[in-house]
Design a protein around this motif. Structure first.
Motif, PDB file in Angstrom:
ATOM      1  N   UNK A   1      21.931  45.469 -67.170  1.00  0.00           N
ATOM      2  CA  UNK A   1      22.392  44.285 -66.434  1.00  0.00           C
ATOM      3  C   UNK A   1      21.832  44.371 -65.023  1.00  0.00           C
ATOM      4  N   UNK A   2      21.267  43.279 -64.535  1.00  0.00           N
ATOM      5  CA  UNK A   2      20.772  43.275 -63.159  1.00  0.00           C
ATOM      6  C   UNK A   2      21.795  42.625 -62.230  1.00  0.00           C
ATOM      7  N   UNK A   3      21.510  42.648 -60.932  1.00  0.00           N
ATOM      8  CA  UNK A   3      22.445  42.087 -59.956  1.00  0.00           C
ATOM      9  C   UNK A   3      23.626  42.994 -59.698  1.00  0.00           C
ATOM     10  N   UNK A   4      23.384  44.286 -59.500  1.00  0.00           N
ATOM     11  CA  UNK A   4      24.477  45.248 -59.384  1.00  0.00           C
ATOM     12  C   UNK A   4      25.339  45.115 -58.160  1.00  0.00           C
ATOM     13  N   UNK A   5      24.985  44.257 -57.209  1.00  0.00           N
ATOM     14  CA  UNK A   5      25.798  44.076 -56.013  1.00  0.00           C
ATOM     15  C   UNK A   5      26.785  42.917 -56.124  1.00  0.00           C
TER      16      UNK A   5
ATOM     17  N   UNK B   1      21.008  47.657 -62.714  1.00  0.00           N
ATOM     18  CA  UNK B   1      19.930  47.735 -61.729  1.00  0.00           C
ATOM     19  C   UNK B   1      20.132  46.658 -60.671  1.00  0.00           C
ATOM     20  N   UNK B   2      19.537  46.874 -59.526  1.00  0.00           N
ATOM     21  CA  UNK B   2      19.620  45.933 -58.409  1.00  0.00           C
ATOM     22  C   UNK B   2      18.357  46.044 -57.576  1.00  0.00           C
ATOM     23  N   UNK B   3      17.991  44.935 -56.916  1.00  0.00           N
ATOM     24  CA  UNK B   3      16.788  44.943 -56.091  1.00  0.00           C
ATOM     25  C   UNK B   3      17.060  45.687 -54.792  1.00  0.00           C
ATOM     26  N   UNK B   4      16.011  46.071 -54.131  1.00  0.00           N
ATOM     27  CA  UNK B   4      16.119  46.828 -52.895  1.00  0.00           C
ATOM     28  C   UNK B   4      16.744  45.971 -51.792  1.00  0.00           C
ATOM     29  N   UNK B   5      17.554  46.608 -50.958  1.00  0.00           N
ATOM     30  CA  UNK B   5      18.160  45.924 -49.825  1.00  0.00           C
ATOM     31  C   UNK B   5      19.535  45.370 -50.088  1.00  0.00           C
ATOM     32  N   UNK B   6      20.100  45.549 -51.275  1.00  0.00           N
ATOM     33  CA  UNK B   6      21.433  45.041 -51.606  1.00  0.00           C
ATOM     34  C   UNK B   6      22.415  46.207 -51.728  1.00  0.00           C
ATOM     35  N   UNK B   7      23.689  45.872 -51.633  1.00  0.00           N
ATOM     36  CA  UNK B   7      24.725  46.878 -51.769  1.00  0.00           C
ATOM     37  C   UNK B   7      24.796  47.399 -53.207  1.00  0.00           C
ATOM     38  N   UNK B   8      25.455  48.549 -53.360  1.00  0.00           N
ATOM     39  CA  UNK B   8      25.541  49.215 -54.667  1.00  0.00           C
ATOM     40  C   UNK B   8      26.961  49.129 -55.216  1.00  0.00           C
ATOM     41  N   UNK B   9      27.462  47.918 -55.364  1.00  0.00           N
ATOM     42  CA  UNK B   9      28.851  47.726 -55.773  1.00  0.00           C
ATOM     43  C   UNK B   9      29.125  48.325 -57.147  1.00  0.00           C
TER      44      UNK B   9
END
Length: 525
Positions: free
Chosen positions: A143-147, A168-176
């Motif tokens: 699943x993407x959009x981890x923030x 997974x999440x793109x660089x520069x976002x929080x790691x919720x």
């Protein structure tokens, strides 16, 4: 809009169709009112004098002004202009706006790095002591959009269904979602751009190969689903099924003009709309008094609109309109009339091209409910599509006073409305191998859904303090569920309410300040 609505502004204005009541005449429609074409050409002196003394149609006569009121309001307006000019100076803007925000952002980053380490150890301790690995088989979902909150709920639901969850999440976002006990692995991938998305696709391929992922769900929150549709063919070659339409399907759903054209072909009612491809078309519309009296919104369509979606409310004054992009044949925009009625947004789950569940939320109140009119319209709309797909998408619709459902927007991805229901859709979208072996041609699990209204903790506290209603707060806590918090998974709520809200606000302000430097990318009127 009916077939009578032309494709260009020069043939008929959008407001004239309202007076005709949706008639079928096209060639006999009156042209848009424009000051430059209101009179015939003439060289007579009488005509010139008459043209100077009498205003053309569509222009309002100047109203007499109160001298006292004008004098009193001049000083505050003058002071406000001086303050704006002062803060727009490069040095002042740097010292009083950017430097404090950057300093605050650095301190938040430093504090976050100090707090993150004990949070990680706490997560591993809770996962070791309390979290039970209920993975049945070798099912793994990415699943993407981890923030985002949507991804957090998806991870918890798939974890409850016995599926191993990778986020997974793109660089520069929080790691919720990385602090959730439901997440087994967490990855950071490069952010795709309009010119280059190869690194993003390669990162997804690497995760799928390393974790042996069998199902991928793009949420469309931090990455447009266009790039996930590009990656779909590459991931399916590795044996990973993607919960999103193909590239043609994403281009169809994310383009409002194509959705409205499909509804017109199938005989479904649509709002009045007009495709504009030049700046002059919008200027001529504003010269029409009837157009300015109605409410409209404008959204970018076409290939450019499928990547980055912009939707703006049309202001009353043309000078206040600023579009975040060009207006041309390659970058068209769609002007849609705001039809009076009740507005709703949906969270629709589709499996093999058929709707298996839908939650409808009122935009005004935010409360979820089931609406039979909206459900019937969605089932009819999906039955007319020539392709099948699996995915979660959202519609914005309006129910007019005549009980007609009018589509106003569509987006592929998981909306925030997803948190307002409990279902077994995860078992349907990603069934086990035994269930697929026994029932390959039909659903092995009957779709079941329960609407559960959720509340937002800061909003609840604010309403409690303002209204002094402790009873309402206790009732809400007992009968509803919090949007982020869960008793067996408490760490994401701590991270979200203590760090992510403030960090997102500062990043938003810094982004707005940075975008103000590139005014050339905006189209002004």
């Amino acid at each position: 809009m009916s077939d009578a609505m032309p494709d260009t502004v020069r043939q008929a204005p959008i407001s004239d169709d309202r007076r005709r009541g949706g008639g079928s005449g096209s060639s006999s429609s009156s042209p848009a009112i424009s000051p430059s074409h209101s009179f015939k050409r003439s060289k007579s002196t009488c005509y010139l004098l008459d043209r100077r003394t009498s205003p053309p149609p569509g222009r309002l006569l100047p109203q007499p002004q109160n001298v006292m009121v004008t004098t009193l309001t001049w000083y505050p307006a003058f002071l406000w202009q001086m303050v704006k000019a002062f803060f727009h100076l490069p040095i002042i803007n740097l010292l009083f706006l950017r430097m404090p925000l950057l300093w605050t952002s650095l301190w938040i980053q430093f504090i976050w790095e100090c707090v993150r380490i004990p949070l990680v150890f706490t997560r591993y301790g809770l996962r070791t002591c309390f979290a039970k690995r209920r993975y049945r088989g070798d099912r793994s979902v990415l699943i993407n959009g981890g923030s985002t909150v949507q991804t957090l709920h998806l991870a918890r639901n798939f974890h409850a269904a016995g599926v191993r969850v990778i986020v997974c999440e793109v660089e520069g976002c929080m790691e919720l979602s990385s602090f959730s006990l439901a997440v087994d692995s967490y990855y950071t991938v490069p952010k795709p751009s309009e010119d280059n998305c190869i690194q993003y696709v390669d990162a997804l391929r690497t995760i799928v190969e390393k974790e042996r992922v069998g199902f991928y769900i793009p949420t469309g929150t931090t990455v447009p689903t266009y790039y996930d549709a590009v990656a779909k063919s590459h991931l399916e070659l590795l044996g990973c099924k993607c919960c999103t339409p193909a590239l043609d399907g994403v281009l169809f759903f994310n383009d409002l003009s194509q959705v409205l054209d499909k509804c017109q072909i199938e005989g479904l009612p649509v709002p009045k709309h007009l495709r504009v491809c030049s700046k002059e078309d919008i200027i001529k519309l504003y010269d029409n008094v009837t157009f300015r009296a109605d409410k409209h919104f404008i959204v970018n369509v076409g290939f450019y609109g499928c990547k980055i979606r912009h939707c703006l409310q049309m202001p009353e004054c043309r000078k206040n309109l600023t579009l975040p992009g060009p207006v041309s044949d390659d970058c068209p925009w769609l002007l849609v009339h705001d039809t009076p009625g009740s507005y709703y947004t949906t969270c629709t789950t589709v499996h093999d091209g058929k709707m298996i569940g839908n939650v409808t939320c009122s935009i005004r109140t935010g409360k979820p409910a089931r609406n039979e009119l909206v459900d019937a319209w969605l089932m009819h709309f999906f039955s007319t599509l020539p392709f099948t797909f699996d995915g979660i998408l959202s519609f914005e619709v309006c129910i007019s006073p005549s009980r007609n459902v009018l589509p106003l927007g569509c987006q592929i991805g998981v909306p925030l409305t997803y948190v307002n229901h409990r279902s077994n859709f995860e078992q349907i979208l990603y069934p086990s191998r035994s269930a697929t072996h026994h029932a390959p041609h039909h659903l092995s699990v009957t779709p079941a859904m329960k609407v559960v209204e959720s509340y937002y903790l800061p909003k609840l506290l604010y309403e409690t303090i303002i209204g002094f209603s402790i009873k309402n707060m206790l009732t809400t806590v007992m009968e509803k569920r919090e949007m982020v918090f869960s008793f067996w998974d408490p760490l994401p709520a701590c991270v979200y309410y203590n760090f992510q809200i403030l960090a997102d606000f500062i990043n938003k302000v810094l982004t707005e300040i940075k975008s103000s430097k590139f005014k050339t990318k905006y189209t002004t009127f």
